[in-house]
Design a protein around this motif. Structure first.
Motif, mmCIF file in Angstrom:
data_model
loop_
_atom_site.group_PDB
_atom_site.id
_atom_site.type_symbol
_atom_site.label_atom_id
_atom_site.label_comp_id
_atom_site.label_asym_id
_atom_site.label_seq_id
_atom_site.Cartn_x
_atom_site.Cartn_y
_atom_site.Cartn_z
ATOM 1 N N ASP A 107 -10.637 -6.042 -8.062
ATOM 2 C CA ASP A 107 -9.436 -5.197 -8.935
ATOM 3 C C ASP A 107 -10.085 -4.065 -7.580
ATOM 4 O OD1 ASP A 107 -7.672 -7.142 -8.830
ATOM 5 O OD2 ASP A 107 -8.445 -7.137 -10.971
ATOM 6 N N LYS A 108 -11.483 -3.787 -8.466
ATOM 7 C CA LYS A 108 -11.557 -2.095 -8.297
ATOM 8 C C LYS A 108 -11.744 -2.075 -6.540
ATOM 9 C CE LYS A 108 -13.945 -1.506 -12.763
ATOM 10 N NZ LYS A 108 -14.784 -1.171 -12.819
ATOM 11 N N GLU A 109 -12.705 -2.919 -5.685
ATOM 12 C CA GLU A 109 -12.549 -3.115 -3.976
ATOM 13 C C GLU A 109 -11.257 -2.784 -3.871
ATOM 14 O OE1 GLU A 109 -13.121 -5.763 -1.258
ATOM 15 O OE2 GLU A 109 -14.382 -5.764 -2.573
ATOM 16 N N SER A 110 -10.532 -3.171 -4.500
ATOM 17 C CA SER A 110 -8.912 -2.898 -3.853
ATOM 18 C C SER A 110 -8.401 -1.090 -4.118
ATOM 19 C CB SER A 110 -7.691 -3.627 -3.908
ATOM 20 O OG SER A 110 -8.315 -5.731 -4.282
ATOM 21 N N ILE A 111 -8.666 -1.399 -5.177
ATOM 22 C CA ILE A 111 -8.435 0.466 -5.783
ATOM 23 C C ILE A 111 -8.875 1.172 -4.933
ATOM 24 C CG2 ILE A 111 -8.444 2.044 -7.131
ATOM 25 C CD1 ILE A 111 -7.555 -0.137 -9.209
ATOM 26 N N PHE A 112 -10.318 0.903 -4.974
ATOM 27 C CA PHE A 112 -10.843 2.068 -3.653
ATOM 28 C C PHE A 112 -10.635 1.516 -2.536
ATOM 29 C CE2 PHE A 112 -14.194 2.125 -0.591
ATOM 30 C CZ PHE A 112 -14.929 3.410 -0.717
ATOM 31 N N SER A 114 -7.546 0.922 -1.201
ATOM 32 C CA SER A 114 -6.350 1.699 -1.052
ATOM 33 C C SER A 114 -6.032 3.363 -1.327
ATOM 34 C CB SER A 114 -5.656 0.664 -1.811
ATOM 35 O OG SER A 114 -4.237 1.872 -1.554
ATOM 36 N N ASP A 115 -7.582 3.608 -1.762
ATOM 37 C CA ASP A 115 -7.362 4.769 -2.393
ATOM 38 C C ASP A 115 -7.608 5.993 -0.926
ATOM 39 O OD1 ASP A 115 -5.938 5.203 -4.651
ATOM 40 O OD2 ASP A 115 -8.227 4.975 -6.506
ATOM 41 N N PHE A 116 -9.088 4.808 -0.544
ATOM 42 C CA PHE A 116 -9.898 5.654 0.671
ATOM 43 C C PHE A 116 -8.923 6.199 1.713
ATOM 44 C CE2 PHE A 116 -13.384 5.430 3.270
ATOM 45 C CZ PHE A 116 -13.818 7.557 3.762
ATOM 46 N N ARG A 117 -8.388 4.858 1.904
ATOM 47 C CA ARG A 117 -7.671 5.370 3.422
ATOM 48 C C ARG A 117 -5.986 5.914 2.931
ATOM 49 N NH1 ARG A 117 -7.812 1.210 7.233
ATOM 50 N NH2 ARG A 117 -8.505 -1.093 6.414
ATOM 51 N N LYS A 118 -5.425 6.338 2.272
ATOM 52 C CA LYS A 118 -5.149 7.424 1.676
ATOM 53 C C LYS A 118 -5.351 8.688 1.569
ATOM 54 C CE LYS A 118 -1.798 4.486 -1.565
ATOM 55 N NZ LYS A 118 -1.256 5.205 -2.855
ATOM 56 N N PHE A 119 -6.448 8.671 1.161
ATOM 57 C CA PHE A 119 -7.256 10.309 1.746
ATOM 58 C C PHE A 119 -7.405 10.338 3.456
ATOM 59 C CE2 PHE A 119 -11.247 11.796 2.134
ATOM 60 C CZ PHE A 119 -11.187 13.167 2.491
ATOM 61 N N LEU A 120 -8.009 9.397 4.145
ATOM 62 C CA LEU A 120 -8.416 9.839 4.770
ATOM 63 C C LEU A 120 -6.929 10.391 5.892
ATOM 64 C CD1 LEU A 120 -10.286 6.911 5.862
ATOM 65 C CD2 LEU A 120 -11.669 9.262 5.837
ATOM 66 N N ASP A 121 -5.744 9.647 5.839
ATOM 67 C CA ASP A 121 -4.266 9.828 6.395
ATOM 68 C C ASP A 121 -3.979 11.527 5.434
ATOM 69 O OD1 ASP A 121 -4.221 6.927 7.430
ATOM 70 O OD2 ASP A 121 -2.631 6.255 5.793
#
Length: 238
Positions: A107-112, A114-121
């Motif tokens: 679950d923590k992996e999925s959150i990371f 998702s958050d990291f992709r949003k940051f890159l975008d």
């Protein structure tokens, strides 16, 4: 052993102090410490003792950052890792961002992720102008290579002198050889310099980035857009 996964990103991104602070906050939700290592233009490798030291780095001239890596670890959890490389060096230099990660909690992996992709975008810039420049350059050199087949040799154009399609294709390949080399050089020494994959905008690089943006805008509108508009207007006025 938990499998290590890899996330890559291939759009041009701009890293500012504000964006780096956002990234650090994101990472510290998952890890206890972050180690920053930068490679500079003169190939020097610098290990920063803290985030503040990284942000206060001069970042100019031969000391301009060309690659930045972040190693994130968590105390007492040896299964966990996040290694991020911006404009990574060989053998991964074809990627703009490369992130290797391993979590013991799915679950923590999925959150990371998702958050990291949003940051890159959020950090990526609109790079359509770069693509237009690349394609315009490619089209120009293709046309330049095709031009000789219409030139008269002893009063007859080259394409009329050929006896079969194979000879014509061979001739086109011969005439296109030098223009394609020029196009490759143009891409490497002009477009890739004007549109670097990762831009580290802090220190002295802030002022240089403003100048680069202005140069890119002038080049795009004056060199590429204006000639096209002139041709269109000329055709309309006929």
């Amino acid at each position: 052993m938990i499998k290590c996964r890899v996330l890559t990103y291939e759009r041009i991104i701009v890293l500012t102090i504000q964006r780096m602070e956002e990234l650090q906050t994101l990472l510290l939700k998952h890890c206890d410490n972050i180690k920053y290592t930068a490679t500079t233009k003169n190939e020097a490798e610098i290990l920063f003792d803290s985030f503040d030291e990284l942000c206060s780095f001069n970042n100019f001239g031969d000391d301009k950052i060309t690659s930045l890596s972040m190693e994130c670890r968590k105390n007492k959890d040896y299964q966990f890792m996040i290694d991020i490389s911006f404009s990574p060096k060989y053998p991964y230099n074809e990627k703009i961002v490369r992130c290797m990660y391993r979590f013991s909690d799915v679950d923590k992996e999925s959150i990371f992720v998702s958050d990291f992709r949003k940051f890159l975008d959020k950090t990526s810039i609109f790079h359509r102008k770069y693509m237009i420049c690349e394609w315009a350059s490619f089209a120009f050199f293709i046309i330049l290579g095709l031009f000789p087949i219409f030139l008269p040799f002893n009063g007859t154009p080259f394409y009329k002198m050929t006896t079969d399609i194979k000879s014509l294709i061979t001739g086109i390949g011969f005439f296109e050889f030098i223009p394609m080399i020029l196009n490759k050089l143009c891409s490497k020494y002009i477009w890739e310099k004007l549109y670097p994959k990762v831009i580290y905008v802090w220190g002295e690089e802030c002022e240089k980035y403003k100048s680069l943006e202005k140069l890119r805008s002038n080049l795009f509108w004056v060199v590429l857009v204006s000639p096209v508009l002139s041709i269109i207007i000329g055709l309309i006025m006929k």
